[in-house]
Design a protein around this motif. Structure first.
Motif, PDB file in Angstrom:
ATOM      1  N   LYS A   1       0.827  -1.214   0.000  1.00 21.96           N
ATOM      2  CA  LYS A   1       0.000   0.000   0.000  1.00 21.96           C
ATOM      3  C   LYS A   1       0.864   1.268   0.000  1.00 21.96           C
ATOM      4  N   PHE A   2       0.418   2.229  -0.769  1.00 26.25           N
ATOM      5  CA  PHE A   2       0.993   3.567  -0.723  1.00 26.25           C
ATOM      6  C   PHE A   2      -0.125   4.566  -1.029  1.00 26.25           C
ATOM      7  N   TYR A   3       0.164   5.848  -0.802  1.00 28.42           N
ATOM      8  CA  TYR A   3      -0.865   6.886  -0.899  1.00 28.42           C
ATOM      9  C   TYR A   3      -0.365   8.043  -1.764  1.00 28.42           C
ATOM     10  N   THR A   4      -1.277   8.637  -2.489  1.00 26.71           N
ATOM     11  CA  THR A   4      -0.955   9.806  -3.304  1.00 26.71           C
ATOM     12  C   THR A   4      -1.987  10.900  -3.079  1.00 26.71           C
ATOM     13  N   ILE A   5      -1.574  12.124  -3.381  1.00 25.06           N
ATOM     14  CA  ILE A   5      -2.474  13.275  -3.424  1.00 25.06           C
ATOM     15  C   ILE A   5      -2.360  13.896  -4.806  1.00 25.06           C
ATOM     16  N   HIS A   6      -3.488  14.139  -5.446  1.00 30.50           N
ATOM     17  CA  HIS A   6      -3.470  14.875  -6.706  1.00 30.50           C
ATOM     18  C   HIS A   6      -4.631  15.856  -6.734  1.00 30.50           C
ATOM     19  N   MET A   7      -4.552  16.827  -7.636  1.00 28.51           N
ATOM     20  CA  MET A   7      -5.563  17.875  -7.736  1.00 28.51           C
ATOM     21  C   MET A   7      -6.407  17.679  -8.992  1.00 28.51           C
TER      22      MET A   7
ATOM     23  N   GLU B   1     -10.364  20.437  -6.394  1.00 27.26           N
ATOM     24  CA  GLU B   1     -10.500  19.398  -5.381  1.00 27.26           C
ATOM     25  C   GLU B   1      -9.198  18.614  -5.301  1.00 27.26           C
ATOM     26  N   CYS B   2      -8.793  18.275  -4.081  1.00 25.61           N
ATOM     27  CA  CYS B   2      -7.635  17.405  -3.891  1.00 25.61           C
ATOM     28  C   CYS B   2      -8.125  16.043  -3.421  1.00 25.61           C
ATOM     29  N   VAL B   3      -7.495  15.010  -3.964  1.00 26.27           N
ATOM     30  CA  VAL B   3      -7.963  13.645  -3.744  1.00 26.27           C
ATOM     31  C   VAL B   3      -6.837  12.816  -3.129  1.00 26.27           C
TER      32      VAL B   3
ATOM     33  N   MET C   1      -3.928  20.067  -0.344  1.00 21.93           N
ATOM     34  CA  MET C   1      -3.328  19.029   0.471  1.00 21.93           C
ATOM     35  C   MET C   1      -1.889  18.897   0.006  1.00 21.93           C
ATOM     36  N   GLY C   2      -0.943  18.881   0.939  1.00 19.95           N
ATOM     37  CA  GLY C   2       0.440  18.954   0.523  1.00 19.95           C
ATOM     38  C   GLY C   2       1.301  17.761   0.850  1.00 19.95           C
ATOM     39  N   ASP C   3       1.059  17.115   1.997  1.00 23.48           N
ATOM     40  CA  ASP C   3       1.960  16.048   2.408  1.00 23.48           C
ATOM     41  C   ASP C   3       1.213  15.039   3.273  1.00 23.48           C
ATOM     42  N   ILE C   4       1.800  13.856   3.355  1.00 25.25           N
ATOM     43  CA  ILE C   4       1.254  12.736   4.136  1.00 25.25           C
ATOM     44  C   ILE C   4       2.402  12.147   4.929  1.00 25.25           C
ATOM     45  N   THR C   5       2.149  11.763   6.178  1.00 24.70           N
ATOM     46  CA  THR C   5       3.208  11.130   6.958  1.00 24.70           C
ATOM     47  C   THR C   5       2.615  10.226   8.024  1.00 24.70           C
TER      48      THR C   5
ATOM     49  N   SER D   1      -1.274  17.110   5.737  1.00 27.78           N
ATOM     50  CA  SER D   1      -1.290  18.572   5.748  1.00 27.78           C
ATOM     51  C   SER D   1      -2.263  19.072   4.688  1.00 27.78           C
ATOM     52  N   SER D   2      -3.079  20.039   5.060  1.00 29.79           N
ATOM     53  CA  SER D   2      -4.080  20.601   4.153  1.00 29.79           C
ATOM     54  C   SER D   2      -3.950  22.116   4.150  1.00 29.79           C
ATOM     55  N   GLY D   3      -3.526  22.676   3.010  1.00 30.71           N
ATOM     56  CA  GLY D   3      -3.411  24.121   2.888  1.00 30.71           C
ATOM     57  C   GLY D   3      -4.759  24.806   2.863  1.00 30.71           C
TER      58      GLY D   3
END
Length: 532
Positions: free
Chosen positions: A128-134, A173-175, A208-212, A230-232
């Motif tokens: 499993k891994f996670y991504t953020i895209h707009m 929208e950020c997903v 949304m900028g980063d995941i940790t 993190s969510s801007g």
């Protein structure tokens, strides 16, 4: 007594210490990154030569594989042994492109497109891994991934989620997506994807900028598989209308926040509740889970653009500190240590000053408290803001967009326990002592740790070595060498005017240090350090 870098605005951190060393990073080119799509090559604002924005090495025993995210859409695998770059997934299916998301928004000059990637702590076992895209919600195409170019991506049963509620109109929208790769040794993806969360934003800045994940968490511990996001603020905190300006302060929005969730629905079932969209769990010990009208996902709030997260683990008490670099508005760039339930002030504060409605700053008021907001009107409860541990101004010697940073714990003795960070625009790099930073987290808005400038000793491809106060001259030369047609680099900044170096500092698992610069499309590495 230690003296601070910004005279008149901060106080010193008490404590005796030897004179701070003057540190120089020895830097060489490591890899030429793929060129970005040029939207208008006839103008200076043609965009960065490359839009690779971040680097993350996969966890577990060393395979020498690093994942690089490109804002234009590709997610690459870099083989460190051969320096071969392979496209693992391409998110860009916009306007007839062959990628998987037809609504991808990747406007040049902004943190849009494919924003980041993060691995699950148990990635080597569960894939499993996670991504953020707009995405641009105005695009009429389906938001479901198109697997035509990735036939081993199984999209059967994939469902989008409803955007969470926010205040004001939403342009983007950020997903957040969870991916499960069934063969993590392969260079192309095969497996499934699951949408976890979709947040609307006022514009295409500050997403949304980063995941940790907490690096000290282990299986069976309360923090295992607990995710921080993190969510801007989407640019809302600088608007002049209260309905949007107050979004970072409002507990009934997810923008301008640090969120804390459990993406795995099978984890911590007795100490959390399923989210309203049914895709993740909300820990019972989050600070606002029992506050009527507030989002239980919120861990901390009052932030403008908390675009990069990092951790420091105290080797003695094993206490983890979550550190965030926050891009400011008009006056200050800051570094904060994140605490449960804390309010970091924006859009009522910037740096350690009061932010007025005209976006100018002034001294803090005598009554340094901010009303808690749920809804359009301020509540009766008042809280004192939590202030940064580092800051620098939008002036000469400073910058106007803080880059990523980290605490170095590798083999280079001169960098041990130093928080290394930079400024995106100017290409400057500084260090600060992590113990000073923790001491500065004392509740006093005037107390800051000391920032120390770092020199850059660069050896170019012809073998010529020179020392520079920042990366801008190095990036400028490479920008022109790679075909940059303007007399200066793309973009602009308050201290530098036209042209920006556009740097990011990153590390791999072995604490090798890399510097990404988008304006010239180069990945550089630190080969050594001198300290005098």
């Amino acid at each position: 007594m230690l003296r601070v870098a910004v005279v008149g605005c901060v106080a010193s951190v008490a404590g005796a210490q030897q004179a701070a060393p003057a540190i120089t990073l020895q830097v060489r080119d490591y890899l030429t990154l793929p060129s970005a799509e040029k939207l208008d090559p006839t103008t200076q604002q043609q965009g960065e030569i490359s839009r690779v924005n971040f680097l993350r090495e996969e966890p577990g025993p060393d395979r020498g594989r690093v994942f690089l995210s490109n804002l234009n859409g590709p997610l690459y695998i870099l083989d460190k042994k051969t320096k071969e770059l392979t496209t693992y997934l391409d998110f860009n299916g916009r306007d007839g492109r062959k990628g998987i998301f037809h609504r991808l928004n990747f406007a040049t000059g902004y943190q849009s497109g494919l924003i980041t990637v993060q691995f699950d702590p148990d990635y080597r076992h569960n894939g499993k891994f996670y991504t953020i895209h707009m995405e641009d919600p105005k695009v009429t195409a389906s938001a479901v991934p198109d697997n035509a170019s990735v036939p081993r991506l199984n999209v059967t049963g994939y469902e989008t989620t409803a955007p969470v509620r926010t205040s004001g109109p939403a342009e983007r929208e950020c997903v957040l997506i969870e991916w499960t790769d069934t063969n993590t040794a392969d260079k192309t993806f095969q497996g499934t994807a699951r949408e976890v969360l979709r947040i609307p934003y006022l514009g295409h800045i500050h997403p949304m900028g980063d995941i940790t994940f907490d690096p000290t968490a282990r299986k069976g511990s309360p923090e295992w598989h607990v995710m921080y996001v993190s969510s801007g603020d989407g640019g809302s905190g600088e608007t002049l209308k209260p309905i949007t300006r107050n979004n970072p302060q409002r507990l009934d929005t997810m923008v301008g926040k640090i969120l804390r969730i459990i993406p795995d629905l099978s984890e911590h079932t007795k100490t959390s509740k399923v989210s309203p969209n049914g895709r993740y769990r909300i820990p019972d010990d989050n600070p606002f889970v029992n506050t009527a009208g507030a989002y239980g996902e919120i861990w901390a709030y009052g932030l403008r653009n908390p675009h990069r997260l990092t951790w420091y683990v105290d080797p003695h008490g094993k206490k983890p500190y979550l550190i965030v670099n926050v891009i400011g508005l008009a006056t200050w760039e800051t570094v904060d240590i994140i605490h449960k339930g804390a309010n970091y002030g924006y859009s009522e504060r910037e740096g350690n000053e009061h932010l007025k409605a005209n976006n100018r700053t002034e001294a803090l008021p005598a009554d340094d408290r901010i009303p808690v907001r749920i809804g359009d009107e301020p509540g009766t409860e008042m809280v004192k803001p939590t202030y940064p541990v580092l800051l620098y101004p939008h002036k000469d010697g400073g910058g106007d967009a803080i880059s990523s940073g980290f605490v170095y714990e590798g083999k280079i003795a001169a960098l041990k326990d130093k928080f290394l960070f930079g400024d995106i625009t100017t290409g400057r790099i500084w260090w600060a002592d992590i113990h000073e930073m923790i001491a500065a987290d004392d509740g006093n808005p005037a107390t800051m740790a000391t920032m120390h400038p770092v020199q850059i000793e660069y050896t170019d491809p012809q073998g010529k070595t020179e020392t520079y106060p920042n990366l801008a001259p190095i990036v400028t030369a490479a920008y022109h060498a790679r075909g940059g047609v303007a007399p200066y680099m793309p973009g602009y900044g308050t201290p530098v005017g036209k042209g920006r170096a556009d740097i990011r500092l990153v590390m791999d698992n072995a604490q090798n240090i890399y510097i990404i610069s988008k304006s010239d499309g180069m990945l550089r590495t630190v080969t050594g350090v001198t300290a005098k």
